[in-house]
Enzyme design. Structure first.
Site, PDB file in Angstrom:
ATOM      1  N   LYS A 184       0.866  -1.173   0.000  1.00  0.00           N
ATOM      2  CA  LYS A 184       0.000   0.000   0.000  1.00  0.00           C
ATOM      3  C   LYS A 184       0.905   1.227   0.000  1.00  0.00           C
ATOM      4  O   LYS A 184       1.633   1.484   0.959  1.00  0.00           O
ATOM      5  CB  LYS A 184      -0.917  -0.016   1.220  1.00  0.00           C
ATOM      6  CG  LYS A 184      -2.078   0.978   1.151  1.00  0.00           C
ATOM      7  CD  LYS A 184      -1.674   2.301   1.740  1.00  0.00           C
ATOM      8  CE  LYS A 184      -2.864   3.274   1.762  1.00  0.00           C
ATOM      9  NZ  LYS A 184      -2.452   4.615   2.244  1.00  0.00           N
ATOM     10  N   GLY A 241       5.017   3.007  11.236  1.00  0.00           N
ATOM     11  CA  GLY A 241       4.269   4.255  11.320  1.00  0.00           C
ATOM     12  C   GLY A 241       3.872   4.568  12.747  1.00  0.00           C
ATOM     13  O   GLY A 241       4.549   4.174  13.701  1.00  0.00           O
ATOM     14  N   SER A 242       2.763   5.253  12.893  1.00  0.00           N
ATOM     15  CA  SER A 242       2.323   5.722  14.203  1.00  0.00           C
ATOM     16  C   SER A 242       1.750   4.591  15.039  1.00  0.00           C
ATOM     17  O   SER A 242       1.327   3.552  14.510  1.00  0.00           O
ATOM     18  CB  SER A 242       1.255   6.806  14.036  1.00  0.00           C
ATOM     19  OG  SER A 242       0.060   6.240  13.517  1.00  0.00           O
ATOM     20  N   ARG A 243       1.699   4.824  16.349  1.00  0.00           N
ATOM     21  CA  ARG A 243       1.099   3.827  17.232  1.00  0.00           C
ATOM     22  C   ARG A 243      -0.388   3.670  16.914  1.00  0.00           C
ATOM     23  O   ARG A 243      -0.901   2.548  16.880  1.00  0.00           O
ATOM     24  CB  ARG A 243       1.281   4.225  18.701  1.00  0.00           C
ATOM     25  CG  ARG A 243       0.846   3.142  19.663  1.00  0.00           C
ATOM     26  CD  ARG A 243       0.860   3.563  21.129  1.00  0.00           C
ATOM     27  NE  ARG A 243       2.120   4.116  21.570  1.00  0.00           N
ATOM     28  CZ  ARG A 243       2.411   4.328  22.859  1.00  0.00           C
ATOM     29  NH1 ARG A 243       1.532   4.010  23.818  1.00  0.00           N
ATOM     30  NH2 ARG A 243       3.563   4.850  23.196  1.00  0.00           N
ATOM     31  N   GLY A 245      -1.952   4.134  14.065  1.00  0.00           N
ATOM     32  CA  GLY A 245      -2.128   3.389  12.818  1.00  0.00           C
ATOM     33  C   GLY A 245      -1.805   1.918  12.979  1.00  0.00           C
ATOM     34  O   GLY A 245      -2.534   1.049  12.487  1.00  0.00           O
ATOM     35  N   GLU A 265       6.001  -1.620  13.525  1.00  0.00           N
ATOM     36  CA  GLU A 265       6.954  -0.783  14.255  1.00  0.00           C
ATOM     37  C   GLU A 265       6.278   0.570  14.450  1.00  0.00           C
ATOM     38  O   GLU A 265       5.879   1.216  13.482  1.00  0.00           O
ATOM     39  CB  GLU A 265       8.253  -0.633  13.465  1.00  0.00           C
ATOM     40  CG  GLU A 265       9.322   0.119  14.233  1.00  0.00           C
ATOM     41  CD  GLU A 265      10.198   0.963  13.358  1.00  0.00           C
ATOM     42  OE1 GLU A 265      10.349   2.157  13.665  1.00  0.00           O
ATOM     43  OE2 GLU A 265      10.705   0.438  12.355  1.00  0.00           O
ATOM     44  N   CYS A 302      12.988   6.831  13.538  1.00  0.00           N
ATOM     45  CA  CYS A 302      12.368   6.129  14.662  1.00  0.00           C
ATOM     46  C   CYS A 302      13.371   5.890  15.775  1.00  0.00           C
ATOM     47  O   CYS A 302      13.010   5.382  16.843  1.00  0.00           O
ATOM     48  CB  CYS A 302      11.761   4.808  14.212  1.00  0.00           C
ATOM     49  SG  CYS A 302      12.764   3.927  13.015  1.00  0.00           S
ATOM     50  N   GLU A 392       6.530   9.712  22.576  1.00  0.00           N
ATOM     51  CA  GLU A 392       7.297  10.155  21.418  1.00  0.00           C
ATOM     52  C   GLU A 392       6.688  11.409  20.808  1.00  0.00           C
ATOM     53  O   GLU A 392       5.476  11.498  20.607  1.00  0.00           O
ATOM     54  CB  GLU A 392       7.328   9.048  20.366  1.00  0.00           C
ATOM     55  CG  GLU A 392       8.101   9.430  19.115  1.00  0.00           C
ATOM     56  CD  GLU A 392       7.990   8.397  18.016  1.00  0.00           C
ATOM     57  OE1 GLU A 392       8.988   8.171  17.308  1.00  0.00           O
ATOM     58  OE2 GLU A 392       6.902   7.801  17.844  1.00  0.00           O
TER      59      GLU A 392
END
Length: 525
Positions: A184, A241-243, A245, A265, A302, A392
């Site tokens: 994607k 990506g983000s937590r 997501g 991650e 990251c 973060e």
């Protein structure tokens, strides 16, 4: 190679009709051509059907074919030349030199996985010979190897348009395992993704592989990604990506009729423990290196160090003074997307309101809407009482936490969430304190560094780029390095199968010349 704004569904180029998307140049604040046609459930279903149909043929292809396919992808990416770097630069505002290094890393990891496929250790071939005369019961002939899970959904990352994107580590390791991949595309890197996607698509065709081995889909919003993870053909997910997501995808995968693993991650603040001996001996140079690491890539790695823990004394004050001067020299730079820049500004606003002492900021640079580096200071007591200080903020900011004594430092370390990394800045007279910290940190992180900073991730056999939740959704894996292939494999045991039906890796004469565990003995047997 021209960018057309099309998706790549197997061997076909398809223009989606569900939405129109455009890539964006964050440095010049303009939309980029061409417009992309976003797809939906129909395109997802077609890509998944092709992947499912390709799976058995691909996983059973000779390993040399699979290895050469990975190398062909690498060669095709190199063949894109300057056009790839120019487009990635326009879509990300990342320096061209950084992107050239990222391209080299992308190509390098594809070639690493090609060599891994050839050597075959990932199969974990194991043979336990039959014992027909064993008493009181005989033992069957038992043989084990690992096989691929099935088609894998990969989500491109915002901060690495090459190394964590269409042909990045998730894709390379899944293809190496024998899994078809559906990527994607990240909306911030539409053109870059198409260029790399076409390089993969060409490698599929030139290698004589089924077209469903690779597809690249594009869509607006979250719906297309959610449909991809929910499709019954998908057997695993790779995400960076983000937590928020990552957890959304974990939830979708868990609610399926057949749940699947999501290797996400997500978030990490990468604590640094600056121990007294190190600060006394070289606090000034460590302060400069620390701020360089905080600001590297506009703090959009990251692994940028978001926290430093140190004992309160005069050497720490000198370190803080040097760090304050260093961050004051850092200029604002454009962030990857407008959304990331907005989230960073909101995070800084919240941190200012938290009671943390703002020590210094960077200086306004040429970027009109760039991210301003910011350095903070709090006590360990404040840190423990204010949970948001441990969260973060994706950007060039960090917090120095002062601890009264060693016990408070260790107690604070125990309260940390899971992280990708932790760093020990130390000298020989810090060994005993480091020894006390080490077992705490082993439970918290995936990688422990000494006298370095974590914003460099080597693609190698020993690297771990993962960690306990919320750094990742599964602390048993890594998204960088050779061990990443393990995420997309599962073991199968073959009991008393006729020799003519056994996989090559388990045949008695070892035609693949593998190192195998045979009756407890490891060797080329």
């Amino acid at each position: 190679m021209n960018i057309t704004g099309e998706m790549l569904i197997g061997a076909s180029a398809v223009r989606g009709a569900d939405a129109t998307l455009r890539a964006f140049d964050p440095a010049r604040n303009i939309d980029l051509d061409p417009p992309f046609g976003g797809g939906g459930a129909k395109e997802v279903a077609r890509a998944c059907e092709l992947a499912d149909a390709a799976f058995d043929a691909y996983r059973q292809a000779p390993y040399e074919t699979r290895a050469q396919f990975l190398e062909a992808i690498a060669d095709n990416i190199i063949a894109l030349g300057d056009a790839l770097i120019e487009r990635a630069h326009a879509e990300s505002a990342l320096p061209k030199a950084r992107l050239e290094g990222e391209r080299a890393r992308t190509v390098g990891q594809l070639r690493l996985f090609a060599s891994l496929v050839r050597e075959g250790r990932w199969l974990a071939a194991t043979l336990d010979s039959a014992q027909p005369d064993r008493k009181p019961l005989p033992r069957s002939d038992l043989r084990l190897q690992k096989i691929p899970l099935g088609p894998v959904a990969v989500f491109g990352a915002s901060n690495f348009p090459l190394a964590f994107s269409v042909a990045g580590g998730d894709t390379a390791s899944a293809l190496a395992a024998g899994c078809p991949v559906i990527v994607k595309s990240h909306p911030a890197h539409l053109g870059t993704s198409e260029l790399v996607g076409r390089a993969v698509q060409k490698a599929v065709a030139d290698s004589g592989l089924p077209e469903g081995v690779f597809s690249l889909i594009v869509g607006e919003g979250n719906a297309i990604g959610e449909a991809l993870v929910a499709h019954p053909a998908i057997a695993a997910v790779g995400f960076t990506g983000s937590r928020r997501g990552g957890l959304a995808l974990v939830d979708i995968a868990a609610r399926r009729a057949v749940p699947i693993p999501v290797y996400a991650e997500m978030s990490s603040v990468n604590p640094v423990f600056a121990l007294p001996g190190a600060l006394a001996k070289k606090g000034d140079t460590l302060a400069a290196a620390y701020i360089d690491s905080v600001a590297l890539g506009v703090g959009q790695f990251c692994t940028n160090p978001g926290l430093v823990f140190a004992l309160a004394d005069s050497d720490l004050e000198d370190f803080i003074d040097h760090a304050t001067v260093a961050i004051g020299k850092k200029e604002t730079q454009s962030m990857l997307t407008a959304g990331i820049a907005k989230a960073y500004a909101s995070g800084i606003e919240a941190r200012d309101a938290s009671g943390a002492q703002q020590l210094a900021t960077g200086v306004k640079g040429k970027a009109a809407s760039g991210a301003l580096p910011v350095l903070y200071r709090v006590t360990a007591e404040q840190f423990l009482a204010t949970p948001q200080l441990a969260e973060e903020i994706f950007g060039p900011t960090s917090v120095i936490v002062t601890c009264r004594d060693e016990d408070e430092m260790i107690a604070t370390a125990r309260k940390l969430e899971g992280q990708l990394t932790a760093t020990l800045l130390m000298e020989s007279d810090d060994i005993e304190l480091a020894r006390r910290l080490l077992p705490v940190l082993e439970r918290k992180v995936g990688r422990i560094l000494a006298n370095g900073f974590p914003t460099g991730v080597e693609v190698s056999y020993a690297m771990v780029h993962g960690g306990p939740f919320p750094a990742t959704s599964d602390s048993r894996s890594t998204s960088v390095g050779a061990m990443a292939i393990e995420r997309f494999l599962r073991p199968v045991c073959y009991q008393d199968l006729p020799a003519t039906l056994l996989p090559e890796a388990l045949a008695d004469d070892n035609p693949l010349s593998l190192w195998r565990l045979r009756d407890g003995e490891l060797g080329p047997n």
